[in-house]
Design an enzyme around this catalytic site. Structure first.
Site, PDB file in Angstrom:
ATOM      1  N   LYS B  78       0.844  -1.219   0.167  1.00  0.00           N
ATOM      2  CA  LYS B  78       0.096   0.028   0.018  1.00  0.00           C
ATOM      3  C   LYS B  78       0.903   1.294   0.020  1.00  0.00           C
ATOM      4  CE  LYS B  78      -3.935   2.185   2.664  1.00  0.00           C
ATOM      5  NZ  LYS B  78      -4.821   1.948   3.681  1.00  0.00           N
ATOM      6  N   SER B 162     -10.116   2.349   2.777  1.00  0.00           N
ATOM      7  CA  SER B 162      -9.149   3.000   1.898  1.00  0.00           C
ATOM      8  C   SER B 162      -8.033   2.227   1.199  1.00  0.00           C
ATOM      9  CB  SER B 162      -8.143   4.058   2.734  1.00  0.00           C
ATOM     10  OG  SER B 162      -7.347   3.244   3.591  1.00  0.00           O
ATOM     11  N   SER B 186     -10.383   0.163   6.967  1.00  0.00           N
ATOM     12  CA  SER B 186      -9.719   0.292   5.648  1.00  0.00           C
ATOM     13  C   SER B 186      -9.025  -0.933   5.410  1.00  0.00           C
ATOM     14  CB  SER B 186      -8.637   1.290   5.604  1.00  0.00           C
ATOM     15  OG  SER B 186      -9.438   2.671   5.489  1.00  0.00           O
TER      16      SER B 186
END
Lengths: 95, 494
Positions: B78, B162, B186
């Protein structure tokens, strides 16, 4: 209570975000929607409740006050837009 | 033979050890798949050179019989984890051109164990969002999005957020696993939306050092994978004490994979009555019941529990998280890194830089946070929210006197389309209604695929555990996974 345009302008200033006057009205509306929604917290009885600042019960650890890292100023300033002789440069602050 | 990109991490490790294929071949297969699916916008930066070098190093270790725990496994990272020498953006314009001179602790540990980095995955800007639509680099499209015969999307579905790029990449077979971070859901909500496994560990289990901060008292890193066993393998590598994070906990990291025994006889599973929220689709309720039945059949005992402050979790979160964000994001001022927009003086430079650099949702949250921390409002909002947070945590402490784990749906709906739920920020925030409480209380939570909606989209169940009891959470998740059986592939994956 509601946030008016003047309050939103003040918050924007505190947050150091430039917001054009023409956007203040809409932003006030958005922020008010959220602030009205969180008002429901008022229903919760929090008498004698300690505010929770951390989920970790442990006390912060101590360590010797010694230099353990550093000595590479060029790496520290490598990402700056404007770095001169290993200093961060900014527009003139003092007249 | 199974395509290399379709292997689980556990099977890939076995194949590498048996010399059925090399880490370079495994990595190249993923790089090819990434090149063929750019339309999903899962990766912000691809790092083929880094990946192939790491894979070659892994192959050299296999040749010598010196392989490590995750040796040669291609993963996506990420783009909130700082990676030394590789651009890190947090999906924000304000970090333009930022190349960290250091490596986050979590990625350092993954690389120590031989993992290969394929690239940096897209996300909501500064991890603020539940649909991966606030990224400066554009939205991520779920591999579950339907296409017409000509190959055009008929509806673009969100992958959740997210960690939307992480979710899409793992589901679309563009990485064997990925790192995620979870501040209010998330990891778990996007895992549920794309039909993969994701676990948010207990706060303090994984080091936050080198992860771009959103809300420091809530942020936790965790793995996103296609099986519970893979999550167990990856978490073991990511977790552990780090003196560089003052909230990191010095506890031994168990062998999580060894906990997946399937034996949950006598385990008490809490079913919180407050999670039956108004307007929850019947199919979510049905899935939840199915999950209860599966665990009962495996010998566990369902127990009705009460978490009376559940409905106050989201509003408390939307004070605490923006307050911490407004403080954390004060560092983006155009001086030391990232974007700088000049002004007539220093103050105007700050204001111009932040106006241009931050997107609308990030600005909104910074301003809410600034407001609730400002003089005259601090007690009414921020202090009040911290007290409500204490009551929410107390709910869980009491519940765990009656049960060992808690079972809930992960999200109140399946994935929705890009552009839907955009007008009303609160409708978007409600995505996290079932996931936020675990962040406020610091508890571990896992999402595991459990079935499909009537539209054929994945739905997940969430297992919450006691602090630092990820092993039991994974064990229960594994039982659900086995009971649910093999799940269909996303339509874009062949």
């Amino acid at each position: 209570m509601s946030l008016d345009k003047a309050t939103v302008a003040k918050i924007a200033h505190l947050a150091r975000i430039k917001v054009p006057d023409s956007d203040l009205e809409q932003l006030a509306g958005e922020l008010n929607t959220i602030m009205h929604w969180v008002e429901m917290l008022g229903e919760v009885d929090t008498q004698n409740v300690e505010p929770m600042t951390s989920v970790v019960a442990a006390n912060l650890r101590r360590r010797p006050d010694a230099v353990t890292d550093g000595g590479y100023p060029e790496k520290v300033v490598a990402n700056a837009t404007d770095a001169t002789e290993n200093f961060f440069s900014v527009p003139k602050v003092v007249e | 033979m199974t395509k290399l990109t379709h292997l689980t991490m556990a099977d890939a490790l076995a194949g590498l050890a048996a010399k059925e294929f090399t880490a370079v071949e495994l990595t190249q297969a993923h790089l090819d798949a990434m090149a063929a699916t750019k339309e999903l916008n899962a990766y912000i930066v691809e790092t083929p050179d880094v990946a192939l070098k790491q894979a070659a190093d892994a192959d050299a270790r296999y040749a010598k019989g010196e392989q490590r725990a995750l040796d040669g496994l291609p993963l996506g990272i990420k783009d909130l984890f700082c990676t030394e020498g590789v651009q890190t953006t947090a999906a924000s314009h304000i970090l333009d051109g930022f190349v960290p001179p250091y490596e986050s602790t979590v990625t350092t540990q993954l690389f120590r164990d031989g993992a290969v980095m394929l690239g940096k995955l897209n996300l909501d800007e500064f991890a603020m969002g539940s649909a991966n639509i606030t990224s400066h680099y554009g939205p991520v499209i779920s591999p579950w999005s339907p296409k017409d015969e000509a190959g055009n999307f008929t509806r673009k579905l969100v992958p959740g957020g997210s960690s939307g790029g992480s979710a899409a990449a793992v589901a679309a077979r563009l990485a064997l696993g990925a790192t995620g971070t979870d501040t209010g859901g998330s990891i778990r909500q996007p895992a549920s939306f794309v039909g993969i496994v994701g676990i948010k560990p207990t706060y303090g289990r994984c080091s936050r050092w080198g992860i771009v901060a959103f809300a420091s008292s809530l942020d936790q890193a965790g793995p996103m994978t296609r099986t519970v066993k893979d999550a167990a393998l990856m978490l073991r590598s990511m977790a552990g004490y780090d003196p560089k994070d003052s909230t990191s906990i010095d506890l031994p990291v168990p062998d999580y994979a060894a906990a997946l025994t399937g034996d949950i006889r006598g385990l008490r599973v809490g079913i919180p009555k407050e999670y039956r929220v108004d307007g929850m689709p019947a199919e979510i309720e049905k899935l939840w019941q199915q999950g209860i039945e599966w665990l009962k059949a495996a010998g566990a005992t369902p127990v009705e529990i009460s978490l009376p402050h559940t409905k106050y979790a989201l509003p408390a979160y939307y004070i605490v998280a923006p307050a911490e964000a407004s403080s954390n994001l004060a560092r983006y001022d155009g001086v030391r890194f990232g974007l700088r927009v000049e002004g007539k003086d220093l103050k105007e430079m700050y204001e111009n830089t932040r106006a241009e650099g931050f997107g609308a949702e990030v600005k909104r949250r910074i301003m809410i946070g600034t407001y609730v921390l400002s003089a005259g409002y601090y007690d009414a909002y921020y202090l009040k929210a911290q007290k409500v947070r204490a009551r929410i945590a107390e709910d869980f402490t009491k519940a765990y006197e009656q049960c060992d784990v808690i079972l809930t749906p992960t999200a109140p709906s399946a994935a929705f389309g890009i552009g839907e739920k955009m007008d009303d920020p609160i409708a978007m925030y409600l995505n996290d209604v079932f996931t936020v409480p675990a962040n406020l209380a610091g508890l571990p939570g896992l999402s595991v695929p459990a079935g499909l909606s009537s539209e054929g989209l994945p739905l997940g169940l969430q297992v919450l555990g006691r602090p630092f009891d990820e092993a039991t959470v994974l064990k229960v998740g594994h039982v659900i996974e086995q009971a649910a059986g093999p799940q269909p592939l996303p339509p874009l994956v062949s």
